[in-house]
Design a protein around this motif. Structure first.
Motif, short mmCIF file in Angstrom:
data_model
loop_
_atom_site.label_atom_id
_atom_site.label_comp_id
_atom_site.label_asym_id
_atom_site.label_seq_id
_atom_site.Cartn_x
_atom_site.Cartn_y
_atom_site.Cartn_z
N SER A 22 20.26 -33.15 -22.88
CA SER A 22 19.52 -32.09 -21.39
C SER A 22 20.38 -32.53 -20.41
O SER A 22 20.17 -31.70 -19.60
N GLN A 23 20.24 -33.89 -20.30
CA GLN A 23 20.59 -34.93 -18.37
C GLN A 23 22.06 -34.28 -18.55
O GLN A 23 22.37 -33.89 -17.15
N GLN A 24 22.71 -33.94 -19.44
CA GLN A 24 24.77 -33.56 -19.35
C GLN A 24 24.69 -32.39 -19.13
O GLN A 24 25.75 -32.01 -18.54
N ARG A 25 23.84 -31.33 -19.41
CA ARG A 25 24.40 -30.42 -19.77
C ARG A 25 24.53 -29.93 -18.47
O ARG A 25 25.59 -28.67 -18.36
N PRO A 26 24.29 -29.60 -16.76
CA PRO A 26 24.45 -29.24 -16.10
C PRO A 26 25.73 -29.09 -15.35
O PRO A 26 25.99 -28.83 -14.24
N ARG A 27 26.50 -30.15 -15.38
CA ARG A 27 27.32 -30.64 -15.43
C ARG A 27 28.48 -30.88 -16.57
O ARG A 27 29.15 -31.79 -16.71
N LEU A 28 29.20 -29.93 -16.98
CA LEU A 28 29.66 -30.22 -18.91
C LEU A 28 30.97 -29.83 -18.22
O LEU A 28 31.12 -29.59 -17.30
N THR A 40 32.05 -31.04 -25.94
CA THR A 40 31.87 -30.86 -24.20
C THR A 40 32.09 -32.28 -24.69
O THR A 40 31.44 -33.53 -25.72
N TYR A 91 25.52 -24.68 -26.68
CA TYR A 91 24.38 -25.08 -25.57
C TYR A 91 25.36 -25.12 -24.31
O TYR A 91 25.00 -25.58 -23.09
N HIS A 94 24.02 -22.25 -22.57
CA HIS A 94 22.40 -22.58 -22.04
C HIS A 94 21.89 -21.55 -22.97
O HIS A 94 21.15 -21.23 -22.41
#
Length: 284
Positions: A22-28, A40, A91, A94
């Motif tokens: 969840s924390q890493q999804r904004p900067r994949l 990813t 994922y 989003h």
């Protein structure tokens, strides 16, 4: 080793991995394995987190995981099968249908299963012989008995080299069943079957895609099996080709429907030898 301790560990690691992805999804950062399969950095990081957590507690246990050990054998007495992110394409786009899947096997039999969706805050789990639960509430599969009322889940592979057979199956199911759903996560397809949101599921996947969810479905009362007879020596709880799961009354009618569809398709069902990762475990 007490089985409830195994479940406690699996639940904790699934939750920790869910927080991580969840924390890493904004900067994949996105790559493609074999030119087609999306992966990813979060897949690898979650795999590392789960494997490290298991080895800290059970250093002698064997691990089969999608990213770090996809070619590991399944003949160990104690085996963990892990998918750090089931639904990686979802994922990366989003979509919320994403799951961490962790299964513990003893002598070739699934004993503990956890499937955690951090974006929907849903955690499915089961202990063999103890029933299945969603967010710690008991769940049961549907009691649907009419094929034409059945909602059926399925999916499609990255490499679409078997489209005539896949489309033949899909055409038969759409013709005879109520409708089809495609979540993009085999683990969640099966868990949704377990809690009654789906009535049936069929697909060919990898062992880590279904290892945990199949126990959850079985413990919910669903019938778990395959479209075609298994090759000699295959372990039905690990062999992941031509999977079929459903409400009990739907299994045989749907199995016959899909078998007939395969007979009519251009490409016949695979008759290849059993890969090592699908074989029955020693001592099972």
């Amino acid at each position: 080793m007490h089985i409830t301790n195994v479940l406690t560990l699996a639940l904790r690691l699934a939750t920790d991995a869910g927080n991580l992805i969840s924390q890493q999804r904004p900067r994949l950062s996105v790559e493609f394995k074999g030119g087609t399969e999306l992966v990813t950095q979060a897949d690898v990081a979650a795999d590392e987190l789960i494997c490290r957590g298991i080895r800290q507690v059970y250093p002698d246990h064997q691990i089969l995981s999608e990213e770090l050990n996809p070619d590991g054998g399944t003949d160990a007495e104690h085996l963990w099968i892990i998918d750090p992110i089931d639904g990686t394409v979802n994922y990366a786009h989003h979509h919320p249908q994403v799951a961490i899947s962790i299964a513990y096997y003893h002598k070739g039999k699934a004993k503990v299963a956890v499937v955690h969706n951090p974006f929907m805050q849903e955690t499915f789990h089961a202990i063999a012989g103890k029933g299945a639960r969603l967010n710690d509430h008991p769940i049961r599969c549907s009691s649907k008995s009419e094929l034409n009322r059945a909602l059926v889940a399925t999916g499609f592979p990255y490499v679409k080299d078997d489209l005539p057979r896949l489309m033949g199956r899909l055409n038969s199911v759409l013709t005879r069943c109520a409708d089809v759903r495609r979540l993009g996560s085999a683990a969640l397809d099966i868990c949704w079957l377990a809690c009654g949101r789906m009535d049936a599921y069929y697909e060919t996947v990898k062992p880590w895609d279904f290892a945990a969810a199949q126990l959850i479905a079985r413990e919910s009362g669903a019938t778990v099996g395959h479209i075609h007879p298994l090759p000699a020596g295959a372990n039905p709880e690990i062999y992941s080709e031509n999977l079929l799961m459903s409400a009990p009354a739907l299994f045989l009618p749907l199995q016959k429907l899909l078998q007939a569809a395969d007979q009519e398709s251009v490409i016949p069902p695979s008759a290849t030898p059993v890969p090592p990762q699908f074989a029955s475990a020693q001592g099972s």
